[in-house]
Design an enzyme around this catalytic site. Structure first.
Site, short mmCIF file in Angstrom:
data_model
loop_
_atom_site.label_atom_id
_atom_site.label_comp_id
_atom_site.label_asym_id
_atom_site.label_seq_id
_atom_site.Cartn_x
_atom_site.Cartn_y
_atom_site.Cartn_z
N HIS A 30 33.16 45.90 46.87
CA HIS A 30 32.35 44.94 47.60
C HIS A 30 31.91 45.56 48.92
CE1 HIS A 30 36.54 43.90 49.10
NE2 HIS A 30 35.90 44.16 50.23
P1 TYD Z 1 40.50 40.87 46.99
O1 TYD Z 1 39.32 40.60 47.85
O2 TYD Z 1 40.35 40.72 45.52
O3 TYD Z 1 41.10 42.30 47.32
P2 TYD Z 1 40.40 43.74 47.17
O4 TYD Z 1 39.02 43.60 47.71
O5 TYD Z 1 41.26 44.65 47.95
O6 TYD Z 1 40.41 44.12 45.72
O7 TYD Z 1 41.69 39.91 47.51
C1 TYD Z 1 42.80 39.56 46.72
C2 TYD Z 1 43.18 38.12 47.02
O8 TYD Z 1 43.64 37.98 48.37
C3 TYD Z 1 42.03 37.16 46.86
O9 TYD Z 1 42.55 35.97 46.30
C4 TYD Z 1 41.58 36.88 48.28
C5 TYD Z 1 42.86 37.02 49.06
N1 TYD Z 1 42.70 37.49 50.44
C6 TYD Z 1 43.05 36.64 51.48
O10 TYD Z 1 43.47 35.49 51.28
N2 TYD Z 1 42.93 37.09 52.75
C7 TYD Z 1 42.49 38.34 53.03
O11 TYD Z 1 42.40 38.71 54.22
C8 TYD Z 1 42.10 39.21 51.93
C9 TYD Z 1 41.58 40.59 52.20
C10 TYD Z 1 42.23 38.73 50.66
#
Ligand code: TYD
Length: 134
Positions: free
Chosen positions: A52
């Site tokens: 992303h």
């Molecule tokens: P995600 O965005 O899928 O992680 P990455 O981009 O590293 O693959 O995030 C995983 C989960 O954590 C998703 O349910 C969103 C949550 N999350 C939070 O609640 N707070 C945060 O600061 C982040 C980065 C993710």
């Protein structure tokens, strides 16, 4: 030059015969006020994370333990870097598509961010990202 204004931030390591210490201060060590810290660990083999870009968020990523690869893409140029040094952070400005892979089993990837979590700030579709980046 890394894509999208990404850059390495070397940290000062305070070391003595007891070991090493890095301190990260907002607006001094990293170029923003830190609103949020999160970290990835226990990442399964073969997994790709991220995939992303953020519209407005700035972040600094640090592999405080272990290593991973990060693909950086600003819509024109792409480059993969390896995070493997607890004494350096990678500044990720807004609008850089990033993907993390090849996590070592012990990797702890810490990320400092300048805003609270906001799903509306994410661009999760690559084609949309390229449109927005142009
Ligand atoms: P995600 O965005 O899928 O992680 P990455 O981009 O590293 O693959 O995030 C995983 C989960 O954590 C998703 O349910 C969103 C949550 N999350 C939070 O609640 N707070 C945060 O600061 C982040 C980065 C993710």
């Amino acid at each position: 030059m890394l894509p999208g204004g990404c850059k390495w931030i070397p940290f000062t390591v305070k070391g003595d015969d007891r070991g090493s210490l890095v301190a990260i201060e907002q607006a001094r060590t990293v170029p923003f006020a830190i609103a949020r810290v999160y970290y990835l660990f226990g990442t399964r083999p073969g997994i790709v994370r991220g995939c992303h870009a953020h519209r407005a968020l700035s972040q600094v990523a640090v592999a405080v333990r272990g290593s991973c690869a990060m693909l950086l893409d600003d819509g024109r140029q792409r480059q993969t870097v390896r995070l493997a040094d607890p004494a350096a952070g990678l500044l990720l400005p807004p609008m850089v598509w990033h993907e993390m892979r090849e996590f070592s089993a012990d990797c702890v990837l810490m990320v400092l961010a300048d805003a609270a979590y906001d799903e509306a700030d994410y661009v999760r579709d690559y084609d949309r990202f390229v449109e927005l980046a142009r």
